[in-house]
Write a protein that holds these residues in place. Sequence first.
Motif, PDB file in Angstrom:
ATOM      1  N   ARG A   1     -27.230 -21.321 -30.781  1.00 23.14           N
ATOM      2  CA  ARG A   1     -27.228 -20.259 -29.674  1.00 23.14           C
ATOM      3  C   ARG A   1     -27.729 -20.953 -28.095  1.00 23.14           C
ATOM      4  NH1 ARG A   1     -30.692 -14.978 -30.439  1.00 23.14           N
ATOM      5  NH2 ARG A   1     -32.541 -16.394 -29.738  1.00 23.14           N
TER       6      ARG A   1
ATOM      7  N   GLY B   1     -25.974 -24.352 -40.835  1.00 23.54           N
ATOM      8  CA  GLY B   1     -27.349 -24.575 -41.762  1.00 23.54           C
ATOM      9  C   GLY B   1     -27.090 -24.617 -43.090  1.00 23.54           C
ATOM     10  N   VAL B   2     -26.248 -23.482 -43.804  1.00 24.45           N
ATOM     11  CA  VAL B   2     -26.247 -23.458 -45.097  1.00 24.45           C
ATOM     12  C   VAL B   2     -25.196 -24.728 -45.694  1.00 24.45           C
ATOM     13  CG1 VAL B   2     -24.911 -22.164 -46.966  1.00 24.45           C
ATOM     14  CG2 VAL B   2     -26.171 -21.003 -45.196  1.00 24.45           C
TER      15      VAL B   2
ATOM     16  N   ALA C   1     -25.724 -20.436 -38.492  1.00 26.93           N
ATOM     17  CA  ALA C   1     -26.316 -20.220 -40.043  1.00 26.93           C
ATOM     18  C   ALA C   1     -25.338 -20.791 -40.947  1.00 26.93           C
ATOM     19  CB  ALA C   1     -26.094 -18.586 -40.101  1.00 26.93           C
TER      20      ALA C   1
ATOM     21  N   PRO D   1     -29.221 -21.413 -36.374  1.00 30.37           N
ATOM     22  CA  PRO D   1     -28.641 -20.485 -35.476  1.00 30.37           C
ATOM     23  C   PRO D   1     -29.058 -20.407 -34.320  1.00 30.37           C
ATOM     24  CG  PRO D   1     -28.804 -19.807 -37.753  1.00 30.37           C
ATOM     25  CD  PRO D   1     -29.413 -20.778 -37.790  1.00 30.37           C
TER      26      PRO D   1
ATOM     27  N   PRO E   1     -25.003 -17.670 -33.263  1.00 34.94           N
ATOM     28  CA  PRO E   1     -25.888 -17.844 -34.146  1.00 34.94           C
ATOM     29  C   PRO E   1     -25.180 -17.723 -35.887  1.00 34.94           C
ATOM     30  CG  PRO E   1     -26.032 -15.501 -33.106  1.00 34.94           C
ATOM     31  CD  PRO E   1     -24.961 -16.604 -32.401  1.00 34.94           C
ATOM     32  N   VAL E   2     -24.168 -17.113 -35.881  1.00 31.98           N
ATOM     33  CA  VAL E   2     -23.347 -16.762 -37.212  1.00 31.98           C
ATOM     34  C   VAL E   2     -22.710 -18.286 -37.527  1.00 31.98           C
ATOM     35  CG1 VAL E   2     -21.356 -15.985 -38.292  1.00 31.98           C
ATOM     36  CG2 VAL E   2     -22.626 -14.678 -37.022  1.00 31.98           C
TER      37      VAL E   2
ATOM     38  N   VAL F   1     -31.726 -23.419 -42.300  1.00 25.98           N
ATOM     39  CA  VAL F   1     -30.910 -22.169 -42.314  1.00 25.98           C
ATOM     40  C   VAL F   1     -31.310 -21.332 -40.934  1.00 25.98           C
ATOM     41  CG1 VAL F   1     -30.207 -20.184 -43.591  1.00 25.98           C
ATOM     42  CG2 VAL F   1     -30.319 -22.223 -44.742  1.00 25.98           C
ATOM     43  N   VAL F   2     -32.662 -21.368 -40.868  1.00 26.72           N
ATOM     44  CA  VAL F   2     -33.349 -20.528 -39.751  1.00 26.72           C
ATOM     45  C   VAL F   2     -33.217 -20.852 -38.493  1.00 26.72           C
ATOM     46  CG1 VAL F   2     -35.227 -19.347 -39.048  1.00 26.72           C
ATOM     47  CG2 VAL F   2     -34.805 -19.198 -41.582  1.00 26.72           C
TER      48      VAL F   2
END
Length: 536
Positions: A131, A63-64, A60, A127, A56-57, A123-124
């Motif tokens: 995963r 996503g950014v 994220a 992750p 998930p990191v 962004v949400v």
Amino acid sequence: MTVTIASAALVFIALVAPREVGQLSPLALLRIPLEGLLGAALLLVLPARARRIVAPVAGAVLGVVTVLRVLQMGFLSVLARPFDPLFDWPQLGSAVELLHGSLGDAGATAVAVGAVVAGVVLVVVMPLAVRRLAGVAARHRGATARAVAVLTVAWIGCFAVGAQLVAPVPVAARSVAAAATQTADQVATSLHDQRVFDEQSASDAFGRTADADLLTALRGKDVVLTFVESYGRSALENPQFAPTVDAVLDEGTRRLAADGFSARSAFLTSSVTGGGSWLAHATLLSGLQVTNQHSFDKLVGSNRLTLSSAFGRAGWETVSVMPSSVGEWPESTFYGFDRVYDSSNLGNRSGTYSGFQTPDQYTLSAFERLERSRAGRGPLMAEIPLVTSHWPWAEVPKLRDWADIGDGTVFDQPEAGRSESVEAVESDPDRMRDGYRRSIEYSLSTLISYVETYGDDNLVLVFLGDHQPATFVSGDGAGKDVPITIVSRDPGVLDRIAGWGWSTGLRPDAQAPVWPMASFRDRFLTAYGPTRSGAR
């Protein structure tokens, strides 16, 4: 299964999407992402607990980076430069304000809310998608390892031969790493440019010049400084625009010469392209390179001398005529304007042409009526942005008899212009470019006609572009140069700039000098100061 496929599609597109909007196509997405291969290999070798944290990191971060890449695409397609993650966030607010003018409040709000929601979702959701894919890969470890091995060999082979299905997009993709590197480089560049701006703004070559020594060679003249929206060098040199635009300028040169006017022209390199007009205005008036809102805010909070405040100190009445401006404009104090005309007090009653579509002829007619015809006035200095040539180039009026302009309702008559819907123009690149060309021709024709109608021995007209149009109009590699011209009937005015080497006439030739826009203030103040020195 559906969620897994959707997750894979989202992550894959985020990994392989090209840098520019014009490169987007189904074939351009047939790429092998290096970051995806490395990420999959890493997740395969990590123990389950670490994998549940790392996946998930990594999602994220992806996503950014994806949000930043979407912003990059937008900025490159409109402003011909990458998004600045330090100083460009206020530009997004300006984009929303621009949408209000073309889509209305509801449309602009819908677009803004949709963009924010899409960014948050990326962004949400990213992750969660990574995963889920990590879990699928762990459950099918052998197949995943074989796929990674095969695709890694394929990536190396494509990289070695420079394989491309769509030029210039390589099949061996490194898009995320490249975006991260470019963002880091942009941050470093922005910090360096800001330090340079701060150093240059700390001193002002004309800040302590006595009022009596400012602009002595222009005493008694009405100096009208007009920015023609999106009037870039491409208007004079791009084959889609040049034949008719150049003809307007050349014919204008002949017509004004018959009235005793002469002109000199050259090019300035604007601080921006595609948009950000207020930054270009600040650059020209202040003599500093203003490229972002942060620098602009620092500038207008200072006491730096501007061209307009220099005229005010030297005894001119100073006015700004801003037909598309709405609401308070506190920066007028910094610029030193005695009076400001905007959409609330300029008197335009046209229902078709208002705001960013305000006819330039109405703007200049109102200025003539409100200021130059005013009894008992002193010499004037006016800054006037002309906005007919502002995006979206959907409504272009016709030049009317100046005596008929009145309150602007004349432009609502059926024969007053050619009006097409914004939707129709924006959906057709050829219509948009044609609208741009016609609007530039109209703006230039209006200026020429204004000088013919209202010009006298005391008029000095300076007109220039604020920036090039967006790249979807000007084309790639058009640069940031804009034409600039000075017109006067008084030979002494143009004699002062004889050493500048500018072209004769309203149209600068291809060999005309090209100066940074930020250099103009000092050159102008020097040329028209108490000595007869030319440009430094």
